[in-house]
Design a protein around this motif. Structure first.
Motif, PDB file in Angstrom:
ATOM      1  N   LYS A   1       5.349  -2.674 -11.037  1.00 43.93           N
ATOM      2  CA  LYS A   1       6.527  -2.104 -10.369  1.00 43.93           C
ATOM      3  C   LYS A   1       7.054  -3.016  -9.262  1.00 43.93           C
ATOM      4  O   LYS A   1       8.231  -2.945  -8.902  1.00 43.93           O
ATOM      5  CB  LYS A   1       6.185  -0.730  -9.807  1.00 43.93           C
TER       6      LYS A   1
ATOM      7  N   GLY B   1      -7.150  -3.768  -6.502  1.00 42.32           N
ATOM      8  CA  GLY B   1      -5.904  -4.272  -5.938  1.00 42.32           C
ATOM      9  C   GLY B   1      -5.789  -5.773  -5.876  1.00 42.32           C
ATOM     10  O   GLY B   1      -4.749  -6.305  -5.494  1.00 42.32           O
TER      11      GLY B   1
ATOM     12  N   GLY C   1      -4.604  -1.285  -9.695  1.00 39.13           N
ATOM     13  CA  GLY C   1      -3.373  -1.857  -9.151  1.00 39.13           C
ATOM     14  C   GLY C   1      -2.460  -2.510 -10.173  1.00 39.13           C
ATOM     15  O   GLY C   1      -1.457  -3.107  -9.805  1.00 39.13           O
TER      16      GLY C   1
ATOM     17  N   LEU D   1       9.114  -1.192  -6.575  1.00 33.58           N
ATOM     18  CA  LEU D   1       8.424  -1.145  -5.293  1.00 33.58           C
ATOM     19  C   LEU D   1       8.730  -2.461  -4.584  1.00 33.58           C
ATOM     20  O   LEU D   1       8.925  -3.487  -5.230  1.00 33.58           O
ATOM     21  CB  LEU D   1       6.909  -1.007  -5.484  1.00 33.58           C
TER      22      LEU D   1
ATOM     23  N   GLY E   1      -2.480  -0.570  -2.769  1.00 35.03           N
ATOM     24  CA  GLY E   1      -2.012  -0.725  -4.141  1.00 35.03           C
ATOM     25  C   GLY E   1      -2.443  -2.082  -4.649  1.00 35.03           C
ATOM     26  O   GLY E   1      -3.289  -2.189  -5.535  1.00 35.03           O
TER      27      GLY E   1
ATOM     28  N   SER F   1      -0.385  -1.174 -12.487  1.00 33.59           N
ATOM     29  CA  SER F   1       0.955  -0.602 -12.552  1.00 33.59           C
ATOM     30  C   SER F   1       1.724  -0.856 -11.267  1.00 33.59           C
ATOM     31  O   SER F   1       2.936  -1.065 -11.288  1.00 33.59           O
ATOM     32  CB  SER F   1       0.886   0.903 -12.814  1.00 33.59           C
ATOM     33  N   THR F   2       1.013  -0.854 -10.145  1.00 31.70           N
ATOM     34  CA  THR F   2       1.662  -1.162  -8.874  1.00 31.70           C
ATOM     35  C   THR F   2       2.238  -2.566  -8.941  1.00 31.70           C
ATOM     36  O   THR F   2       3.387  -2.802  -8.555  1.00 31.70           O
ATOM     37  CB  THR F   2       0.640  -1.078  -7.718  1.00 31.70           C
TER      38      THR F   2
ATOM     39  N   SER G   1       0.829  -1.197   0.000  1.00 37.77           N
ATOM     40  CA  SER G   1       0.000   0.000   0.000  1.00 37.77           C
ATOM     41  C   SER G   1       0.870   1.255   0.000  1.00 37.77           C
ATOM     42  O   SER G   1       2.016   1.235   0.456  1.00 37.77           O
ATOM     43  CB  SER G   1      -0.974   0.010   1.163  1.00 37.77           C
ATOM     44  N   TYR G   2       0.304   2.311  -0.568  1.00 38.46           N
ATOM     45  CA  TYR G   2       0.986   3.603  -0.612  1.00 38.46           C
ATOM     46  C   TYR G   2       0.672   4.351   0.672  1.00 38.46           C
ATOM     47  O   TYR G   2      -0.494   4.496   1.028  1.00 38.46           O
ATOM     48  CB  TYR G   2       0.506   4.415  -1.811  1.00 38.46           C
TER      49      TYR G   2
END
Lengths: 287, 275
Positions: free
Chosen positions: B51, B216, B45, B57, B22, B47-48, B12-13
């Protein structure tokens, strides 16, 4: 007549090795209340044409008349021109700049000479038109909104100064399917309530087929078609232009090769479903 | 053999005030050579997740393992970045050099690859994306599709095992999209594992497997046919299936005996049988 363009020619980098003719003798006009789709490959001159209509490129050869403003005259009133013609550039969400949504949307009207309270009222109205909640959103930073919301705020920034013509350069590019649909529905509803004349640039033929009553096709700077979507996609041979047909049209044409003949006015998924329903309920081949 | 393994992955951001999810409880295994398309609306979610796959990330909970290396172990990070290459949405943001072959050489240079090997890789990578003729030119005069092909070449020069494209076709015109997709499909046919994130449903119809994300989480995985014939899933995840699928859904709702299809041609075949 909202927009009249006659013999418009424009050359980039004239008399240099990079000389390129972007527009070649383009003539057409747009009437009030029309929804015109402008299509053509990258480099066909679409953006150059749009920039002429908004006075962002200085007219060199030909005529451009927007309402009563004649751009071929000396010192045309560009301020008034830009108030008439609201232009939404590609990826407008990158052009939001102010601290709050309110300030961003008020920027246009204030620059066109509105007083602050008036401009705020206009901003409120415009933001509400795009389907956002003014009270909820006005003090937020445009940067913290979602992509679809940002694009709505960008449109509100244009609507706030009540233009008579909207020019949209790929308004759905980069949005997800739900966002695309919302944006197109928004434009359709704006046409009914606020700005009746819309020119849309798009690479998506399904969208053009569904939302425009007229299409203009540019190729290598020349206007090669100015017709209805039905005629363009059913009558003309557009394969050489590397234009994709709308999917519904493609299916109709493929069906025809197999002997299932449907009317040549089908442009959308729903129209196709209805036509198929009718065809098969009437007993297929015996219809 | 699996190349990517995600176990109970969550991220999570966090800012001072709030925490935004995320991705949550993701379990996914990707086999070598698979072509996976990741679908889902904005903010779901995708792109999260992308990454997290190459350590841009790091997981809050759970693990990501790339060819057996955990992203959470800092000493693995360079190895992982060279194994998982990523191409982003905006072609203009991904060019680092003013000459195309320098741009492609940037990755391997940073990995400390021998000069003679770099020269070979640059040549091979540009050949693979069909841009060899432009090697001495500047990226700034290219079309969007050509720029994305250079961005792919720059990733290829690092000899990755996995290529992730995060909406890399979103800003391109139809010709550019076709160029990029045909390069990606060719690479996949030669054995590259591909994860393609896109909003264009017609790009998903050739996938080995589609992974649908929502809020997510992974909502569904399956073949394109399985995913696009699930009307309820499509509505719930706000996907928009290709027109031919939509036509079949609607005809089926009207009581016609149709079956799921993926292309206009298949749709026509099915419709002909209704006569």
């Amino acid at each position: 007549m909202s927009i009249e363009i006659k013999d418009l020619t424009f050359v980039y980098g004239a008399r240099t090795p990079y000389e390129k003719k972007a527009l070649d003798n383009v003539t057409f006009s747009v009437n009030e209340g029309e929804s015109v789709g402008l299509i053509g490959m990258t480099g066909s001159g679409k953006s150059t044409l749009l920039q002429h209509i908004n006075g962002l490129i200085k007219l060199k050869s030909g005529q451009v008349k927007v309402f009563d403003i004649d751009l071929s005259k000396r010192k045309p009133d560009l301020m008034r021109l830009r108030k008439h013609v609201g232009m939404l550039f590609q990826y407008p969400e990158y052009q939001l700049f102010a601290d709050t949504v309110k300030a961003d949307v008020m920027f246009g009207p204030i620059n066109f000479g509105m007083k602050k309270p008036e401009a705020e009222e206009a901003a409120k109205k415009a933001v509400t038109l795009t389907g956002l909640d003014w009270e909820e959103i006005k003090d937020r930073s445009p940067l913290e909104l979602s992509g679809g919301q940002k694009r709505r705020v960008a449109i509100a920034g244009i609507l706030a100064y009540s233009p008579d013509v909207l020019i949209l350069d790929e308004p759905t590019a980069g949005l997800d399917p739900a966002g695309k649909k919302e944006m197109l529905d928004l434009i359709a509803s704006l046409r009914k309530t606020t700005v009746s004349t819309v020119i849309t640039v798009s690479h998506n033929m399904d969208e053009i087929a569904e939302y425009c009553d007229r299409v203009i096709v540019l190729d290598g700077g020349k206007l090669i078609y100015d017709t209805t979507p039905e005629k363009l996609f059913y009558k003309e041979d557009v394969s050489a232009l590397r234009l994709h047909l709308p999917h519904a049209v493609r299916i109709v044409k493929l069906l025809e090769q197999k002997g299932i003949v449907l009317p040549h006015d089908i442009l959308t998924e729903d129209a196709l479903v209805n036509a198929l329903k009718e065809y098969f309920l009437k007993g297929g081949d015996h219809a | 053999m699996s190349i990517l393994e995600l176990n109970d992955l969550s991220f999570s951001y966090k800012t001072d005030e709030e925490e935004t999810i995320g991705v949550k409880n993701i379990n996914l295994t990707v086999e070598k050579g698979e072509f996976i398309v990741l679908l889902g609306h904005n903010g779901c979610g995708k792109s999260t997740l992308a990454k997290l796959l190459n350590g841009l990330l790091l997981p809050d909970e759970g693990t990501v393992s790339v060819d057996g290396f955990l992203t959470s172990d800092e000493s693995n990070i360079y190895k992982i970045r060279s194994k998982v290459g990523m191409v982003f949405q905006n072609p203009d943001n991904q060019m680092v050099a003013s000459i195309i072959e320098d741009d492609v050489a940037f990755g391997p240079e940073n990995l400390g690859v021998e000069r003679s090997e770099i020269v070979k890789r640059v040549e091979w990578a540009l050949e693979a994306v069909g841009m060899s003729a432009y090697r001495k030119g500047t990226p700034f005069k290219l079309s969007g599709g050509q720029k994305q092909r250079i961005a792919i070449a720059s990733v290829l020069a690092m000899k990755p095992d996995v290529l992730i494209l995060d909406e890399s076709t979103a800003m391109l015109d139809p010709q550019g999209r076709e160029e990029v997709l045909s390069v990606v499909k060719k690479l996949n046919a030669d054995g590259m594992t591909v994860i393609l994130i896109t909003h264009y449903m017609d790009e998903a119809t050739d996938a080995d497997r589609i992974v649908v994300m929502n809020a997510g989480q992974i909502e569904a995985t399956g073949t394109p046919k399985e995913i696009f014939s699930d009307k309820e899933l499509i509505d719930r995840c706000r996907l928009h299936p290709p027109v031919c699928c939509g036509v079949m859904h609607k005809l089926s709702a009207l009581g016609f005996p149709v079956e799921p299809v993926l292309t206009d041609e298949e749709a026509v075949e099915v419709l002909c049988r209704l006569r």
